[in-house]
Design an enzyme around this catalytic site. Structure first.
Site, mmCIF file in Angstrom:
data_model
loop_
_atom_site.group_PDB
_atom_site.id
_atom_site.type_symbol
_atom_site.label_atom_id
_atom_site.label_comp_id
_atom_site.label_asym_id
_atom_site.label_seq_id
_atom_site.Cartn_x
_atom_site.Cartn_y
_atom_site.Cartn_z
ATOM 1 N N GLY A 30 -8.660 -1.068 -16.556
ATOM 2 C CA GLY A 30 -9.724 -1.876 -16.193
ATOM 3 C C GLY A 30 -9.529 -3.685 -16.408
ATOM 4 O O GLY A 30 -10.032 -4.296 -15.516
ATOM 5 N N GLY B 117 -3.997 2.588 -13.435
ATOM 6 C CA GLY B 117 -3.762 3.761 -14.198
ATOM 7 C C GLY B 117 -2.865 4.602 -12.828
ATOM 8 O O GLY B 117 -1.684 5.015 -13.177
ATOM 9 N N LYS C 82 -11.818 5.283 -2.864
ATOM 10 C CA LYS C 82 -12.959 4.770 -2.362
ATOM 11 C C LYS C 82 -12.919 3.290 -2.293
ATOM 12 O O LYS C 82 -12.635 2.405 -2.915
ATOM 13 C CB LYS C 82 -14.201 5.160 -3.272
ATOM 14 N N ARG D 241 2.485 1.095 -24.868
ATOM 15 C CA ARG D 241 1.807 -0.041 -25.524
ATOM 16 C C ARG D 241 2.100 -0.333 -26.824
ATOM 17 O O ARG D 241 2.257 -1.621 -27.320
ATOM 18 C CB ARG D 241 0.361 0.241 -25.636
HETATM 19 P P1 AMP Z 1 -8.257 5.208 -7.117
HETATM 20 O O1 AMP Z 1 -8.397 5.564 -8.601
HETATM 21 O O2 AMP Z 1 -9.342 4.609 -6.595
HETATM 22 O O3 AMP Z 1 -7.081 4.186 -7.192
HETATM 23 O O4 AMP Z 1 -7.658 6.388 -6.411
HETATM 24 C C1 AMP Z 1 -6.513 7.215 -6.700
HETATM 25 C C2 AMP Z 1 -7.017 8.601 -6.115
HETATM 26 O O5 AMP Z 1 -7.219 8.462 -4.804
HETATM 27 C C3 AMP Z 1 -5.839 9.696 -6.353
HETATM 28 O O6 AMP Z 1 -6.393 10.692 -6.940
HETATM 29 C C4 AMP Z 1 -5.338 10.028 -4.889
HETATM 30 O O7 AMP Z 1 -5.075 11.481 -4.972
HETATM 31 C C5 AMP Z 1 -6.523 9.720 -4.070
HETATM 32 N N1 AMP Z 1 -6.430 9.754 -2.604
HETATM 33 C C6 AMP Z 1 -5.613 8.604 -2.050
HETATM 34 N N2 AMP Z 1 -5.476 8.762 -0.864
HETATM 35 C C7 AMP Z 1 -6.182 9.793 -0.286
HETATM 36 C C8 AMP Z 1 -6.681 10.610 0.518
HETATM 37 N N3 AMP Z 1 -6.274 10.357 1.781
HETATM 38 N N4 AMP Z 1 -7.475 11.652 0.565
HETATM 39 C C9 AMP Z 1 -7.861 11.915 -0.524
HETATM 40 N N5 AMP Z 1 -7.809 11.297 -1.887
HETATM 41 C C10 AMP Z 1 -6.898 10.237 -1.656
#
Ligand code: AMP
Length: 397
Positions: free
Chosen positions: A377, A354, A197, A37
């Site tokens: 964010g 991130g 999620k 940054r």
């Molecule tokens: P996000 O912060 O929503 O982008 O999620 C990122 C996180 O999703 C990372 O820590 C990954 O390890 C997790 N992730 C991605 N694919 C899977 C999966 N198939 N099962 C469990 N965790 C996952």
């Protein structure tokens, strides 16, 4: 980018220029551990200083509740001085007598960093008296902190209404690249959305369906979609209560002519840990006690084909549990593929968030995409199609 004033339009000579930067960098024991940054704001600071302006830096740091020595910007100002190769003076407060006298001492070309704006609770409240106290210190306002632009705070939004306001060079680059990716993109546009999620990325998925031609869904969130389509996903991470929402997203995509690309096979393990024994299965054969931790080899080929068809790609979220080897495989392979296509000028590629930045860096292609946003964010809110207050305030009415 005619709708924003940039430094091209600003006469900074002998002016006091309040520059909102993002000095909220990671530190350990007072040492900056990632200077990305800081590197990005160097061009703006040098340009203003070299044109004879007085550069007065404003930033938040951490989430202090009132004044707290551990959240002082002093060590970050020192690291910035090293990055700039110039002196950076420091004032113990961002308003009041200490700020006034530090600004009064400045000569053309000097750089001064004011203490953490969040030492005053009025910053986050966008309090008019606090905005006025900051505004008194400058003649011109430059915002170079895209990563803080999703907040309507005094230093990110309020000031833009009080002083002649301009986008700094880092802000300008970010706006130009983001606009080229989703607002006026070269079509066809594809997006990759991965991560854990569906529930945290609902607005993002809805907005992308309106804007892109193909949406590639991977990561844990793909499990929720597969479950919603009746696939047995064993013990995989999924939000089964979101099945209805997932089906609505698929229906909406069809009505908007957005192709949804879901995994057609999966890499399954029995433990959520690095090097857990794993095997690729077709969707009709996922073991009941297994967990999907990455998209499978056939899915990788489908994603590559979708990238071949695209002129522009936007990416947020890993395709699998990329922190655990070998479940980073699909993310790494696709990251390299995107980098190659970008290098060959076949693709405009923009990524952010991130985990996405960490995954691209792990694949050693962080610098090989057209643009990688470190904004977190603010990048996600932009992908959700939300107006960012700090950006809106800079728009020429
Ligand atoms: P996000 O912060 O929503 O982008 O999620 C990122 C996180 O999703 C990372 O820590 C990954 O390890 C997790 N992730 C991605 N694919 C899977 C999966 N198939 N099962 C469990 N965790 C996952």
């Amino acid at each position: 980018m005619s709708s924003f004033r940039t430094l091209n339009d600003a006469d900074v000579k002998d002016k006091r220029v309040l520059v909102r930067v993002d000095l909220n960098v990671p530190t350990e024991n007072g040492k900056v551990t990632d200077a990305t940054r800081l590197e990005r704001i160097v061009p703006t600071i040098k340009e203003i200083a070299d044109k004879g302006g007085k550069v007065i830096l404003l930033s938040h740091f951490g989430r202090p509740k009132g004044r707290d020595a551990k959240d002082s910007l002093r060590p970050v100002a020192a690291a910035l001085a090293t990055e700039l190769g110039r002196d950076v003076a420091f004032a113990e407060d961002c308003i009041g007598p200490q700020a006034d006298s530090a600004v009064a001492k400045m000569k053309a070309g000097d750089v001064l960093c004011l203490e953490n704006t969040r030492f005053h609770k009025e910053e986050e409240k966008n309090n008019p008296a606090f905005v006025a106290a900051l505004a008194k210190l400058g003649d011109i306002y430059v915002n170079d902190a895209f990563s803080a632009a999703h907040r309507a705070h005094a230093s990110t939004e309020g000031l833009a209404h009080k002083l002649p306001a301009y986008a700094g060079r880092a802000m300008q680059r970010e706006l130009e690249h983001l606009s080229a990716a989703l607002e006026k993109p070269k079509r066809p546009v594809a997006a990759i959305v991965g991560g854990a999620k569906v529930s945290t990325k609902l607005e993002l998925l809805s907005n992308l369906i309106e804007k892109v031609d193909a949406l590639i869904i991977g990561g844990g969130m793909a499990n929720t979609f597969l479950h919603a389509q009746g696939v047995n996903i064993g013990k995989s991470l999924a939000e089964k209560d979101m099945a209805g929402t997932a089906r609505e997203i698929l229906t909406k995509a069809e009505s908007k002519n957005c192709a949804i690309i879901l995994p057609v096979d999966a890499v399954v393990a029995y433990h959520f840990e690095a090097n857990a024994p794993s095997h690729a299965y077709g969707l009709d054969a996922i073991p009941h006690d297994g967990m999907i931790l990455d998209v499978g080899p056939q899915s990788i080929e489908r994603i590559k084909a979708a990238i071949d068809d695209a002129a522009t790609l936007v990416w947020n979220g890993p395709l699998g549990a990329f922190e655990l080897r070998p479940f980073d495989h699909a993310t790494v392979v696709i990251a390299r593929y995107v980098a190659e296509h970008t290098k060959a000028k076949k693709l405009i590629s923009v990524a952010g968030g991130g985990d996405t930045v960490a995954a691209l860096n792990a694949a050693h292609v962080g610098h090989a995409l057209t643009y990688v946003s470190t904004a977190g964010g603010a990048f996600l809110e932009w992908m959700e199609g939300k107006p960012l207050p700090g950006v809106e305030a800079l728009r020429v009415k």
